[in-house]
Design a protein around this motif. Structure first.
Motif, PDB file in Angstrom:
ATOM      1  N   ASN A 114     -94.996 -37.097   4.069  1.00  0.00           N
ATOM      2  CA  ASN A 114     -94.798 -36.159   5.185  1.00  0.00           C
ATOM      3  C   ASN A 114     -93.567 -35.279   4.998  1.00  0.00           C
ATOM      4  OD1 ASN A 114     -96.956 -37.520   6.478  1.00  0.00           O
ATOM      5  ND2 ASN A 114     -95.504 -39.088   7.176  1.00  0.00           N
ATOM      6  N   GLU A 115     -93.212 -35.038   3.777  1.00  0.00           N
ATOM      7  CA  GLU A 115     -92.029 -34.229   3.455  1.00  0.00           C
ATOM      8  C   GLU A 115     -90.770 -34.745   4.159  1.00  0.00           C
ATOM      9  OE1 GLU A 115     -92.336 -30.183   2.791  1.00  0.00           O
ATOM     10  OE2 GLU A 115     -94.471 -30.227   2.278  1.00  0.00           O
ATOM     11  N   ASN A 116     -90.700 -36.033   4.469  1.00  0.00           N
ATOM     12  CA  ASN A 116     -89.475 -36.622   4.991  1.00  0.00           C
ATOM     13  C   ASN A 116     -88.336 -36.399   4.008  1.00  0.00           C
ATOM     14  OD1 ASN A 116     -90.329 -37.608   7.452  1.00  0.00           O
ATOM     15  ND2 ASN A 116     -91.066 -39.546   6.580  1.00  0.00           N
ATOM     16  N   LEU A 117     -87.143 -36.145   4.542  1.00  0.00           N
ATOM     17  CA  LEU A 117     -85.997 -35.883   3.673  1.00  0.00           C
ATOM     18  C   LEU A 117     -85.055 -37.080   3.635  1.00  0.00           C
ATOM     19  CD1 LEU A 117     -85.219 -32.201   4.796  1.00  0.00           C
ATOM     20  CD2 LEU A 117     -86.575 -32.970   2.829  1.00  0.00           C
ATOM     21  N   ALA A 118     -84.471 -37.308   2.490  1.00  0.00           N
ATOM     22  CA  ALA A 118     -83.421 -38.322   2.364  1.00  0.00           C
ATOM     23  C   ALA A 118     -82.083 -37.654   2.665  1.00  0.00           C
ATOM     24  CB  ALA A 118     -83.438 -38.904   0.956  1.00  0.00           C
ATOM     25  N   PHE A 119     -81.041 -38.476   2.863  1.00  0.00           N
ATOM     26  CA  PHE A 119     -79.734 -37.907   3.177  1.00  0.00           C
ATOM     27  C   PHE A 119     -78.686 -38.380   2.170  1.00  0.00           C
ATOM     28  CE2 PHE A 119     -75.736 -37.485   5.596  1.00  0.00           C
ATOM     29  CZ  PHE A 119     -75.841 -36.144   5.930  1.00  0.00           C
ATOM     30  N   CYS A 120     -77.869 -37.438   1.741  1.00  0.00           N
ATOM     31  CA  CYS A 120     -76.794 -37.740   0.791  1.00  0.00           C
ATOM     32  C   CYS A 120     -75.467 -37.383   1.446  1.00  0.00           C
ATOM     33  CB  CYS A 120     -77.001 -36.908  -0.476  1.00  0.00           C
ATOM     34  SG  CYS A 120     -75.629 -37.023  -1.622  1.00  0.00           S
ATOM     35  N   LYS A 121     -74.525 -38.334   1.468  1.00  0.00           N
ATOM     36  CA  LYS A 121     -73.258 -38.099   2.180  1.00  0.00           C
ATOM     37  C   LYS A 121     -72.260 -37.279   1.367  1.00  0.00           C
ATOM     38  CE  LYS A 121     -73.820 -42.268   4.950  1.00  0.00           C
ATOM     39  NZ  LYS A 121     -73.580 -43.722   5.007  1.00  0.00           N
ATOM     40  N   GLU A 122     -72.770 -36.345   0.608  1.00  0.00           N
ATOM     41  CA  GLU A 122     -71.903 -35.421  -0.125  1.00  0.00           C
ATOM     42  C   GLU A 122     -72.397 -34.016   0.155  1.00  0.00           C
ATOM     43  OE1 GLU A 122     -71.135 -36.177  -4.302  1.00  0.00           O
ATOM     44  OE2 GLU A 122     -71.306 -38.326  -3.948  1.00  0.00           O
ATOM     45  N   GLN A 123     -71.505 -33.072   0.092  1.00  0.00           N
ATOM     46  CA  GLN A 123     -71.934 -31.681   0.326  1.00  0.00           C
ATOM     47  C   GLN A 123     -72.283 -31.038  -1.002  1.00  0.00           C
ATOM     48  OE1 GLN A 123     -68.809 -30.145   3.084  1.00  0.00           O
ATOM     49  NE2 GLN A 123     -70.598 -30.197   4.451  1.00  0.00           N
ATOM     50  N   LEU A 124     -73.569 -30.862  -1.213  1.00  0.00           N
ATOM     51  CA  LEU A 124     -74.062 -30.331  -2.492  1.00  0.00           C
ATOM     52  C   LEU A 124     -74.561 -28.899  -2.300  1.00  0.00           C
ATOM     53  CD1 LEU A 124     -76.164 -33.484  -3.426  1.00  0.00           C
ATOM     54  CD2 LEU A 124     -73.888 -32.898  -4.294  1.00  0.00           C
ATOM     55  N   SER A 125     -74.589 -28.119  -3.368  1.00  0.00           N
ATOM     56  CA  SER A 125     -75.201 -26.778  -3.264  1.00  0.00           C
ATOM     57  C   SER A 125     -76.667 -26.953  -2.895  1.00  0.00           C
ATOM     58  CB  SER A 125     -75.159 -26.003  -4.582  1.00  0.00           C
ATOM     59  OG  SER A 125     -74.186 -26.458  -5.445  1.00  0.00           O
ATOM     60  N   VAL A 126     -77.180 -26.056  -2.067  1.00  0.00           N
ATOM     61  CA  VAL A 126     -78.584 -26.177  -1.668  1.00  0.00           C
ATOM     62  C   VAL A 126     -79.500 -25.398  -2.624  1.00  0.00           C
ATOM     63  CG1 VAL A 126     -78.106 -26.687   0.754  1.00  0.00           C
ATOM     64  CG2 VAL A 126     -78.343 -24.303  -0.007  1.00  0.00           C
ATOM     65  N   ASN A 127     -80.798 -25.706  -2.481  1.00  0.00           N
ATOM     66  CA  ASN A 127     -81.830 -25.099  -3.346  1.00  0.00           C
ATOM     67  C   ASN A 127     -81.656 -25.429  -4.828  1.00  0.00           C
ATOM     68  OD1 ASN A 127     -83.254 -23.913  -1.240  1.00  0.00           O
ATOM     69  ND2 ASN A 127     -81.916 -22.109  -1.247  1.00  0.00           N
ATOM     70  N   LYS A 128     -81.204 -26.635  -5.091  1.00  0.00           N
ATOM     71  CA  LYS A 128     -81.062 -27.050  -6.485  1.00  0.00           C
ATOM     72  C   LYS A 128     -81.657 -28.435  -6.677  1.00  0.00           C
ATOM     73  CE  LYS A 128     -77.103 -24.416  -8.118  1.00  0.00           C
ATOM     74  NZ  LYS A 128     -77.987 -23.259  -8.326  1.00  0.00           N
ATOM     75  N   VAL A 129     -81.972 -28.759  -7.926  1.00  0.00           N
ATOM     76  CA  VAL A 129     -82.488 -30.087  -8.262  1.00  0.00           C
ATOM     77  C   VAL A 129     -81.355 -30.932  -8.841  1.00  0.00           C
ATOM     78  CG1 VAL A 129     -84.111 -31.376  -9.712  1.00  0.00           C
ATOM     79  CG2 VAL A 129     -84.823 -29.211  -8.681  1.00  0.00           C
ATOM     80  N   PHE A 130     -81.128 -32.121  -8.276  1.00  0.00           N
ATOM     81  CA  PHE A 130     -80.165 -33.080  -8.822  1.00  0.00           C
ATOM     82  C   PHE A 130     -80.842 -34.441  -8.955  1.00  0.00           C
ATOM     83  CE2 PHE A 130     -77.566 -30.084  -6.299  1.00  0.00           C
ATOM     84  CZ  PHE A 130     -76.639 -29.686  -7.238  1.00  0.00           C
ATOM     85  N   SER A 131     -80.198 -35.360  -9.649  1.00  0.00           N
ATOM     86  CA  SER A 131     -80.702 -36.730  -9.719  1.00  0.00           C
ATOM     87  C   SER A 131     -79.936 -37.612  -8.749  1.00  0.00           C
ATOM     88  CB  SER A 131     -80.551 -37.274 -11.142  1.00  0.00           C
ATOM     89  OG  SER A 131     -81.470 -36.638 -11.987  1.00  0.00           O
ATOM     90  N   PHE A 132     -80.658 -38.533  -8.121  1.00  0.00           N
ATOM     91  CA  PHE A 132     -80.062 -39.407  -7.103  1.00  0.00           C
ATOM     92  C   PHE A 132     -80.472 -40.857  -7.330  1.00  0.00           C
ATOM     93  CE2 PHE A 132     -80.621 -35.230  -5.208  1.00  0.00           C
ATOM     94  CZ  PHE A 132     -79.392 -35.000  -4.606  1.00  0.00           C
ATOM     95  N   LYS A 133     -79.659 -41.750  -6.762  1.00  0.00           N
ATOM     96  CA  LYS A 133     -80.021 -43.152  -6.701  1.00  0.00           C
ATOM     97  C   LYS A 133     -80.237 -43.508  -5.226  1.00  0.00           C
ATOM     98  CE  LYS A 133     -78.503 -47.703  -8.281  1.00  0.00           C
ATOM     99  NZ  LYS A 133     -77.456 -48.424  -9.030  1.00  0.00           N
ATOM    100  N   VAL A 134     -81.282 -44.281  -4.937  1.00  0.00           N
ATOM    101  CA  VAL A 134     -81.565 -44.678  -3.556  1.00  0.00           C
ATOM    102  C   VAL A 134     -80.658 -45.857  -3.198  1.00  0.00           C
ATOM    103  CG1 VAL A 134     -83.322 -45.533  -1.959  1.00  0.00           C
ATOM    104  CG2 VAL A 134     -83.961 -43.890  -3.762  1.00  0.00           C
ATOM    105  N   ILE A 135     -79.823 -45.682  -2.150  1.00  0.00           N
ATOM    106  CA  ILE A 135     -78.812 -46.672  -1.769  1.00  0.00           C
ATOM    107  C   ILE A 135     -79.307 -47.550  -0.627  1.00  0.00           C
ATOM    108  CG2 ILE A 135     -76.465 -46.899  -0.782  1.00  0.00           C
ATOM    109  CD1 ILE A 135     -76.700 -45.884  -3.717  1.00  0.00           C
ATOM    110  N   LYS A 136     -80.061 -46.937   0.300  1.00  0.00           N
ATOM    111  CA  LYS A 136     -80.476 -47.667   1.493  1.00  0.00           C
ATOM    112  C   LYS A 136     -81.824 -47.118   1.937  1.00  0.00           C
ATOM    113  CE  LYS A 136     -78.809 -48.217   6.175  1.00  0.00           C
ATOM    114  NZ  LYS A 136     -77.733 -47.802   7.100  1.00  0.00           N
ATOM    115  N   VAL A 137     -82.758 -48.006   2.277  1.00  0.00           N
ATOM    116  CA  VAL A 137     -84.040 -47.561   2.833  1.00  0.00           C
ATOM    117  C   VAL A 137     -84.159 -48.154   4.228  1.00  0.00           C
ATOM    118  CG1 VAL A 137     -86.558 -47.595   2.589  1.00  0.00           C
ATOM    119  CG2 VAL A 137     -85.122 -47.405   0.545  1.00  0.00           C
ATOM    120  N   ALA A 138     -83.945 -47.350   5.274  1.00  0.00           N
ATOM    121  CA  ALA A 138     -84.070 -47.805   6.667  1.00  0.00           C
ATOM    122  C   ALA A 138     -84.757 -46.683   7.444  1.00  0.00           C
ATOM    123  CB  ALA A 138     -82.699 -48.117   7.235  1.00  0.00           C
TER     124      ALA A 138
END
Lengths: 279, 279
Positions: free
Chosen positions: B133-157
């Motif tokens: 459903n195009e749900n978005l994850a949240f990252c507690k850092e301010q990153l440039s938007v409209n870019k692709v980065f790699s992430f690690k999943v820290i918490k699933v709630a």
């Protein structure tokens, strides 16, 4: 050129992921090029038993046509391959640029040429060997007409005289078999003494390198067999007259699957290197 | 996965023999697949100096786009690559099926995912990592938007929390550079310690196998450089900070020329085998 006979076996399901005729033509062209780059003598298209009955008979014959077209010198293509709709994209096929595709219309004594038998009389056969103005050479043997054979140029005078012959010191293209038979039965037709089965589930090439090298060294007729887009090779190839080795030629592959054309090029590259160790 | 950094250099003239956009797309796809199959970390498209000024700038950027598209997980492609006419044949590109292209919309703690930065607030950044459903994850850092980065999943709630991170034990795709610079200057950008120049005019791989193997073994950043359809590499690469070896990876080639994509697959196959010797 290496002295061993090398054959490559691919399944008739090779093109099944592509419906676009232009891409089917291109993908087959990749195989044709790989065969010529690595001096392969024979390509066999076998029936992939993991797939439904006779589903790919048409693809098998299409591949044989495209590979045959590529293996035919430019000057004989129109004669040897009459126009048909399946061949409409042959213009995109890369040329092989092998020694058996000469581009010079002037022939020399001692030169080998493929020729198309145009007509026959009591004294012999008229042959198109790609000379200027569609001039025909003459062969003092009675050959079947409308076929491609290899010839050696014996005399260049008012008439050019040729005789059936093939060089044994340069790569002279590949033969093609579209068997419509299982891999096992296709192998029996060719009767190799050493079969190399490529599969990601076998030992990696680096872990059996010396054993593999020795086996390649002592074999005289090598068959290299590849699976299709749906599965590895499903037939059991052990227990026949040939020596069998299973090998993974792409250790640590980064992708979940390797496409047949990728496996063909990667495997032939390593085996070609080994064949040149040996020679 | 091997531990060394491997980069591949191809000229911007790579596509020059093809005018058909569909075939240009397919041919570039062959390179993208080869990079992923053999765990290549970086592809560099350099300017072929044997060709007229800036003739292939457009092709260079097109290749970079196609390779970037292939390297992007399916769930981010529409966001990362807005529709443009050059990309109209991307449907024919084979998927990479690498670990960085997961197909499961359910994410797990500890998993790595590529994500697209959609929007940002004072607390951090909302990221599309391909959930339902195009749900978005949240990252507690301010990153440039409209870019692709790699992430690690820290918490699933109720909320999925991610942080920028990349795994170091699985193949995570390739980077792409379209430099518009000469090969020499492109190499300087990457700064390898070992450069492998592939050319048919060098010693054959079989004749220098042990030396070659040792050099691969002791290098940590390998660059493998290929010429284009018109000529071998025209620049002199000797005398720089890197160690250079010239090698013919296709001894006894049956064809007059070898196409760049054929050379890429054949060479990477041999080097991949050697890298697995070493590990």
């Amino acid at each position: 050129m290496h002295k061993k006979q090398v054959s490559v076996f691919i399944p008739d399901s090779f093109l099944s992921e592509t419906t676009d005729l232009k891409l089917k033509t291109y993908k087959t062209g990749v195989i044709g090029r790989a065969l010529a780059v690595f001096n392969v003598n024979l390509i066999v298209i076998y029936k992939d038993l993991s797939q439904k009955d006779d589903k790919f008979v048409k693809d098998s014959d299409f591949m044989a046509d495209i590979l045959g077209y590529m293996n035919t010198p430019q000057y004989l293509r129109k004669k040897a391959y009459p126009i048909k709709s399946e061949l409409k994209h042959v213009g995109i096929l890369p040329p092989l640029r092998t020694p058996h595709h000469p581009t010079d219309p002037d022939v020399k004594v001692g030169e080998f040429r493929q020729g198309f038998t145009v007509k026959r009389n009591k004294k012999g056969t008229f042959v198109d060997i790609g000379m200027n103005n569609e001039n025909l050479a003459f062969c003092k043997e009675q050959l079947s007409v409308n076929k491609v054979f290899s010839f050696k140029v014996i005399k260049v005078a008012k008439e050019v005289i040729v005789e059936p012959d093939e060089p044994d010191d340069v790569y002279w293209g590949y033969d093609i078999l579209s068997t419509h038979k299982s891999l096992k039965n296709s192998l029996k037709l060719v009767n190799p003494d050493f079969v190399i089965e490529t599969t990601r589930y076998a030992d990696t090439i680096n872990s059996i390198f010396n054993e593999f090298e020795e086996k390649v060294d002592s074999a005289s007729k090598l068959a290299i067999v590849f699976g299709g887009p749906y599965s590895s090779i499903s037939e059991e190839l052990d227990g026949f007259s040939w020596d069998l080795i299973k090998v993974n030629t792409i250790p640590s592959q980064g992708t979940e699957t390797v496409r047949t054309e990728e496996a063909v090029l990667s495997t032939l590259s390593i085996i070609n290197m080994l064949l040149n160790f040996v020679d």
